[in-house]
Design a protein around this motif. Sequence first.
Motif, PDB file in Angstrom:
ATOM      1  N   THR A 120      55.529  81.123  55.391  1.00  0.00           N
ATOM      2  CA  THR A 120      55.117  82.228  56.263  1.00  0.00           C
ATOM      3  C   THR A 120      55.555  82.042  57.712  1.00  0.00           C
ATOM      4  O   THR A 120      56.081  82.964  58.339  1.00  0.00           O
ATOM      5  CB  THR A 120      53.594  82.416  56.206  1.00  0.00           C
ATOM      6  OG1 THR A 120      53.197  82.590  54.841  1.00  0.00           O
ATOM      7  CG2 THR A 120      53.170  83.641  57.011  1.00  0.00           C
ATOM      8  N   SER A 121      55.342  80.864  58.242  1.00  0.00           N
ATOM      9  CA  SER A 121      55.668  80.616  59.646  1.00  0.00           C
ATOM     10  C   SER A 121      57.095  80.123  59.843  1.00  0.00           C
ATOM     11  O   SER A 121      57.531  79.938  60.990  1.00  0.00           O
ATOM     12  CB  SER A 121      54.697  79.584  60.234  1.00  0.00           C
ATOM     13  OG  SER A 121      54.782  78.352  59.535  1.00  0.00           O
ATOM     14  N   ALA A 122      57.834  79.937  58.757  1.00  0.00           N
ATOM     15  CA  ALA A 122      59.164  79.331  58.862  1.00  0.00           C
ATOM     16  C   ALA A 122      60.300  80.335  58.779  1.00  0.00           C
ATOM     17  O   ALA A 122      61.427  80.020  59.176  1.00  0.00           O
ATOM     18  CB  ALA A 122      59.334  78.274  57.770  1.00  0.00           C
ATOM     19  N   ASP A 124      61.758  84.648  58.906  1.00  0.00           N
ATOM     20  CA  ASP A 124      61.581  86.007  59.430  1.00  0.00           C
ATOM     21  C   ASP A 124      62.241  86.979  58.459  1.00  0.00           C
ATOM     22  O   ASP A 124      63.459  86.931  58.266  1.00  0.00           O
ATOM     23  CB  ASP A 124      62.218  86.117  60.815  1.00  0.00           C
ATOM     24  CG  ASP A 124      62.010  87.494  61.455  1.00  0.00           C
ATOM     25  OD1 ASP A 124      61.393  88.361  60.806  1.00  0.00           O
ATOM     26  OD2 ASP A 124      62.478  87.690  62.593  1.00  0.00           O
ATOM     27  N   LYS A 141      50.953  85.907  52.055  1.00  0.00           N
ATOM     28  CA  LYS A 141      51.759  84.793  52.563  1.00  0.00           C
ATOM     29  C   LYS A 141      53.150  84.800  51.922  1.00  0.00           C
ATOM     30  O   LYS A 141      53.299  85.164  50.762  1.00  0.00           O
ATOM     31  CB  LYS A 141      51.067  83.459  52.272  1.00  0.00           C
ATOM     32  CG  LYS A 141      49.732  83.292  52.996  1.00  0.00           C
ATOM     33  CD  LYS A 141      49.123  81.926  52.723  1.00  0.00           C
ATOM     34  CE  LYS A 141      47.822  81.739  53.489  1.00  0.00           C
ATOM     35  NZ  LYS A 141      47.218  80.403  53.241  1.00  0.00           N
TER      36      LYS A 141
END
Length: 428
Positions: A120-122, A124, A141
């Motif tokens: 999710t945070s890695a 785009d 997620k």
Amino acid sequence: MSSPSRRDVLRAAAVLAAAGTLGACGKSGDDGAGADGVVTVDLWHGQVDSGKKAIDALVNEFNRTHPKIKVVGGGGGVTADSMLQKVTAGLAAGSFPDIAYIFGSDLASMTRSPQVADLTSAVDLKDYWPAARDAVTVQGKVRAMPALVDSLCVVYNKKLFAAAGVPAPKAGWTWDDFIATAQKLTNPGKGVFGTGWPGVGDEDTVWRLWPMIWDLGGDVVSADGKTVGFDKVGEQALGTLDRLRTDKSLYVDPKPGGEQLYQVFLGGRMGMVATGPWQLPDVIDKGLDYGVAPLPSYSGKPLTISGPDTWTVFDNGSAKVKAATEFLTWLTNPQQDVRWDIQGGSLPLTTASAALPEWKKHATSTTGLQVFVDSLETARVRPTITAYPKISQQLGQAIVAVLLGKKSPADALKECVEQSNSILAVPN
């Protein structure tokens, strides 16, 4: 257009135990980095033929330009069709790849394993088609990267249309138009069918019905996830199949994989077939004069289904997860993606890839290919929930019962809804 690695479509998820041993993967250090600082990433891509050639070339280029990461694309000695079983066995044995090619319909069940990385945070995904984003998102997620995207349209035989004096289908046509067209195309004396449908109850049978249900305002499951979302509209969708059956314009393929259905079409004995871009190479090789039209609808508004596949990352240490994510970000960048799409026979993963001159030239040279791309604007995907395979199985049985004339649409739907609601009542 090159033939893709996947010939049949979108299997339902089934987490099965598989026999056999796995190649040595896993950690080379606490975080997965080697003593020399080079991180080796084991990639099980499952590709064959042109797909394998395309991914191997891209892996080699990445390795040349990223000296601190070495991607080993051996593929795990397994095809994409068998990947779920192989990876599931590896997870049970504690020996699994860093990246695996997982069908989108299998991702929700796969994420039950804590070894599946959360991206999710890695990454785009804003430039990806909505269907591709939705296919890798589980419970809000991002649990994988999109690997392949497709869409369902109608490929038709222009020669049979001309012989029957039927105008070519156009965007905005309805299911009533489709039924009337299929009936006019049917010629029992020459063994010609208007259209066809897989009749074994597998996912290939089921996924074609979802655009009809969505168009009627239904869904796979209700908003709260406690009941199915097609109980009010499923009878009408099944009724459309029943009308085609009653008109004797529908060829029902009794064998898994849909190969027999496609052989009838490729043999010039079927006027229309709902299929994806993977079928175009065979159509072109046969020399058929063909066209491509969007799926019909009840509302007249465009709507189709996509079944994206995924690159799923597994946690063999933080360095390996980071390296795997870097590789996949590079691989799905438009400049690399367009090569994978053209050489491997896929559609562009992102709107940026679709806008590249290389893709536009390729699409222009392949009749109907752009219709599949344009359909991605309104394509939806099946929900990434673990209960989906069981619901699909029930709906598949209902469809087959209607196709074979064993049950009315109302009776088939009633039984399907009851069984599916019982499944949803059990926590997954």
